[in-house]
Design a protein around this motif. Structure first.
Motif, mmCIF file in Angstrom:
data_model
loop_
_atom_site.group_PDB
_atom_site.id
_atom_site.type_symbol
_atom_site.label_atom_id
_atom_site.label_comp_id
_atom_site.label_asym_id
_atom_site.label_seq_id
_atom_site.Cartn_x
_atom_site.Cartn_y
_atom_site.Cartn_z
ATOM 1 N N MET A 68 -16.797 -7.015 -4.083
ATOM 2 C CA MET A 68 -15.938 -7.712 -5.028
ATOM 3 C C MET A 68 -15.185 -6.706 -5.903
ATOM 4 S SD MET A 68 -15.392 -8.718 -8.350
ATOM 5 C CE MET A 68 -16.963 -8.478 -9.187
ATOM 6 N N LEU A 69 -15.906 -5.674 -6.362
ATOM 7 C CA LEU A 69 -15.259 -4.651 -7.177
ATOM 8 C C LEU A 69 -14.138 -3.960 -6.410
ATOM 9 C CD1 LEU A 69 -18.182 -2.834 -9.056
ATOM 10 C CD2 LEU A 69 -16.492 -4.400 -10.022
ATOM 11 N N GLU A 70 -14.384 -3.661 -5.147
ATOM 12 C CA GLU A 70 -13.377 -2.958 -4.348
ATOM 13 C C GLU A 70 -12.160 -3.840 -4.085
ATOM 14 O OE1 GLU A 70 -11.710 0.318 -2.866
ATOM 15 O OE2 GLU A 70 -13.697 0.222 -3.811
ATOM 16 N N ARG A 71 -12.386 -5.145 -3.890
ATOM 17 C CA ARG A 71 -11.251 -6.043 -3.695
ATOM 18 C C ARG A 71 -10.432 -6.185 -4.979
ATOM 19 N NH1 ARG A 71 -14.993 -9.193 -0.720
ATOM 20 N NH2 ARG A 71 -15.314 -10.539 -2.550
ATOM 21 N N ARG A 72 -11.139 -6.246 -6.113
ATOM 22 C CA ARG A 72 -10.450 -6.451 -7.388
ATOM 23 C C ARG A 72 -9.800 -5.168 -7.885
ATOM 24 N NH1 ARG A 72 -7.620 -7.006 -10.771
ATOM 25 N NH2 ARG A 72 -7.678 -8.295 -12.662
ATOM 26 N N PHE A 82 -12.711 3.938 -13.181
ATOM 27 C CA PHE A 82 -13.198 3.657 -14.539
ATOM 28 C C PHE A 82 -13.472 2.164 -14.727
ATOM 29 C CE2 PHE A 82 -12.293 2.374 -18.935
ATOM 30 C CZ PHE A 82 -13.270 3.103 -19.590
ATOM 31 N N ARG A 83 -12.600 1.312 -14.223
ATOM 32 C CA ARG A 83 -12.805 -0.131 -14.348
ATOM 33 C C ARG A 83 -14.070 -0.572 -13.605
ATOM 34 N NH1 ARG A 83 -7.257 0.572 -14.260
ATOM 35 N NH2 ARG A 83 -6.064 -0.639 -15.802
ATOM 36 N N LYS A 84 -14.267 -0.004 -12.419
ATOM 37 C CA LYS A 84 -15.475 -0.336 -11.657
ATOM 38 C C LYS A 84 -16.736 0.083 -12.410
ATOM 39 C CE LYS A 84 -13.102 0.413 -7.264
ATOM 40 N NZ LYS A 84 -12.960 1.322 -6.109
ATOM 41 N N LEU A 85 -16.709 1.294 -12.948
ATOM 42 C CA LEU A 85 -17.873 1.785 -13.688
ATOM 43 C C LEU A 85 -18.142 0.941 -14.930
ATOM 44 C CD1 LEU A 85 -17.330 5.665 -13.541
ATOM 45 C CD2 LEU A 85 -19.131 4.360 -12.402
ATOM 46 N N PRO A 144 -17.531 5.525 1.782
ATOM 47 C CA PRO A 144 -16.828 4.327 2.249
ATOM 48 C C PRO A 144 -17.596 3.081 1.828
ATOM 49 C CG PRO A 144 -17.993 5.366 4.068
ATOM 50 C CD PRO A 144 -18.104 6.300 2.902
ATOM 51 N N LEU A 145 -16.905 1.956 1.788
ATOM 52 C CA LEU A 145 -17.494 0.729 1.268
ATOM 53 C C LEU A 145 -18.749 0.315 2.025
ATOM 54 C CD1 LEU A 145 -17.295 -1.618 -0.706
ATOM 55 C CD2 LEU A 145 -15.762 -2.773 0.917
#
Length: 207
Positions: A68-72, A82-85, A144-145
């Motif tokens: 979800m984080l990678e898609r967003r 930074f947003r993911k962290l 990689p994801l």
């Protein structure tokens, strides 16, 4: 050869491979904690409960959370990482810690499944801020994801040892955990003595 097979299995069956590896490594962290504690008998029920919580929640949650984080926030730019962290440490980390403390307590049949959470959550979360942001930075930047949940499982091997110690004996702080590693017997004796003193004091106040 085994590395090739593992990599291929992770690509073909990413959910199964990632969640299974995560659960096994998390349970392995409890096993190592018990070895360090040098108890007379292994508490396999506790290891089983840790594995159940890790596989049923942590492995599955992290698998879908990271996607979800990678898609967003796709990509590896500084802003996206930074947003993911920020989201990972402000939402996912507290949730995972809460589920660990309450989930294992529930499986053990404790009357108050929130007791450990109330006593140790905040210290545990603060300790995690000294560990997980750096691990997740490497995760988001280098892997990689399809390998990110497995990498988290490898990091969680050490973290699970800390969590299991904190839940059974510690207070969620890195200081006590480090003392436990350096001198397990002395640290556990000190903790037990402190608990006995607090219990006696509480009994006096109640009377």
């Amino acid at each position: 050869m085994r590395k090739v097979v593992l990599k291929e299995a992770t690509k073909r069956f990413p959910w199964l491979a990632n969640v299974t590896l995560y659960g096994c490594l998390f349970a392995g962290g409890d096993f190592v904690h018990q070895l360090i504690a040098q108890e007379e008998h292994m508490d396999w029920k506790h290891t089983r409960n840790v594995a159940i919580v890790a596989i049923s929640f942590h492995g599955n949650f992290n698998y879908f959370w990271l996607r979800m984080l990678e898609r967003r926030f796709p990509g590896k730019s500084a802003g996206m990482v930074f947003r993911k962290l920020l989201l990972d440490q402000s939402f996912a980390s507290p949730l995972a810690t809460t589920v660990f403390y309450t989930g294992v307590s529930f499986l053990e049949g404790k009357d108050d499944i929130f007791e450990d959470w109330r006593d140790k959550f905040f210290n545990t979360w603060k300790t995690g801020l000294m560990y997980w942001p750096f691990m997740q930075l490497l995760n988001f930047m280098l892997l990689p994801l399809y390998l990110r949940t497995a990498f988290m499982g490898c990091c969680a091997f050490l973290w699970a040892s800390f969590l299991c110690f904190s839940r059974q004996s510690g207070d969620g702080t890195a200081t006590v955990a480090l003392a436990f590693i350096l001198d397990p017997r002395q640290t556990l004796d000190t903790i037990r003595q402190a608990r006995l003193t607090r219990k006696n004091q509480k009994a006096k106040w109640d009377n």
